[in-house]
Design a protein around this motif. Structure first.
Motif, PDB file in Angstrom:
ATOM      1  N   HIS A  32       0.125 -12.817   8.230  1.00  0.00           N
ATOM      2  CA  HIS A  32       1.346 -12.775   9.016  1.00  0.00           C
ATOM      3  C   HIS A  32       2.313 -13.861   8.583  1.00  0.00           C
ATOM      4  O   HIS A  32       1.906 -14.896   8.035  1.00  0.00           O
ATOM      5  N   SER A  35       1.630 -17.872   8.638  1.00  0.00           N
ATOM      6  CA  SER A  35       0.172 -18.092   8.663  1.00  0.00           C
ATOM      7  C   SER A  35      -0.298 -19.131   7.664  1.00  0.00           C
ATOM      8  O   SER A  35      -1.486 -19.457   7.622  1.00  0.00           O
ATOM      9  N   ARG A 136      -1.669 -13.461  14.850  1.00  0.00           N
ATOM     10  CA  ARG A 136      -0.263 -13.126  14.688  1.00  0.00           C
ATOM     11  C   ARG A 136       0.635 -13.979  15.580  1.00  0.00           C
ATOM     12  O   ARG A 136       1.639 -14.530  15.114  1.00  0.00           O
ATOM     13  N   TRP A 140       3.504 -16.485  14.116  1.00  0.00           N
ATOM     14  CA  TRP A 140       4.930 -16.317  14.390  1.00  0.00           C
ATOM     15  C   TRP A 140       5.504 -17.542  15.093  1.00  0.00           C
ATOM     16  O   TRP A 140       6.647 -17.933  14.840  1.00  0.00           O
ATOM     17  N   ARG A 163       5.637  -5.806  12.447  1.00  0.00           N
ATOM     18  CA  ARG A 163       4.781  -4.933  13.255  1.00  0.00           C
ATOM     19  C   ARG A 163       4.753  -3.521  12.668  1.00  0.00           C
ATOM     20  O   ARG A 163       3.696  -2.907  12.527  1.00  0.00           O
ATOM     21  N   THR A 203      -6.581 -11.663  14.038  1.00  0.00           N
ATOM     22  CA  THR A 203      -5.186 -11.283  13.843  1.00  0.00           C
ATOM     23  C   THR A 203      -4.719 -10.310  14.915  1.00  0.00           C
ATOM     24  O   THR A 203      -3.532 -10.091  15.068  1.00  0.00           O
TER      25      THR A 203
END
Length: 211
Positions: A32, A35, A136, A140, A163, A203
């Motif tokens: 992601h 990450s 995730r 973010w 997504r 995740t």
């Protein structure tokens, strides 16, 4: 997973893989946004003796967050598959245009890092796919804090796009190696069972119903 203070064991393992793209061992590093892919790729490149790193942020653009696979194929994959240098133009996210051309030689090991490095169009060319095992929501949040409030609008659009991308073209189920950052370095696990087990992976845990 066991913590490692050095990435040299993983580097040796990757360097011994058979070439996957002409003379090149193409190693994908996916995960992601936020990450830690870029930092990990830089450290792994050092452990590989200075292996080149292709950042997919330089291949994508505002207009094509994930629609860059044809450009990557023509500019990078096809030349390297033939053992020729690749000529490509990195995108300037400030100027919103592609910059001066760069040359990427067919090195023994090439790291390609970024969201989508393990997409189905790339997987046939990879010698190994690594997935950054960071949730995730945590990834973010890191990314938003890193980029500041001035890019909050961009992140809103990015999250929707990411997504949608992973919904239609997931990478983690196909990863050969899972990587997690620890307090002492990095931990990783490889092999056919690396992504097996609980479907509610790290995740995906932010998707679970809340009590």
């Amino acid at each position: 997973m066991e913590p490692h203070q050095s990435l040299e064991p993983l580097a040796r393992e990757l360097a011994l893989l058979p070439p996957s793209l002409g003379p090149v061992r193409l190693i994908g590093i996916d995960g992601h946004a936020g990450s830690g892919k870029s930092t990990f790729a830089g450290r792994l490149a050092e452990a590989l003796g200075g292996a080149p790193v292709l950042h997919l942020d330089d291949v994508a653009s505002h207009a094509e967050l994930f629609g860059w696979e044809e450009r990557l194929r023509v500019q990078v994959l096809e030349p390297l598959a033939d053992g020729r240098p690749a000529h490509w133009a990195p995108y300037d996210w400030v100027e919103r245009r592609f910059g001066p051309e760069r040359v990427l030689e067919p090195a023994p090991v090439l790291l390609v890092e970024g969201v989508g490095a393990g997409r189905r169009a790339l997987r046939p060319h990879l010698a190994r796919l690594l997935w950054m095992e960071t949730p995730r929501a945590e990834s973010w949040l890191r990314g938003r804090e890193r980029d500041g409030r001035e890019l909050a609008g961009f992140w809103d659009g990015w999250e929707r796009a990411e997504r949608a991308h992973f919904s239609s073209d997931p990478s983690r189920p196909f990863a050969d190696t899972l990587v997690r950052q620890s307090s002492t370095g990095y931990e990783w696990s490889s092999g056919t069972g690396a992504t097996a087990g609980n479907p509610a992976s790290l995740t995906d845990r932010d998707e679970l119903p809340r009590a």
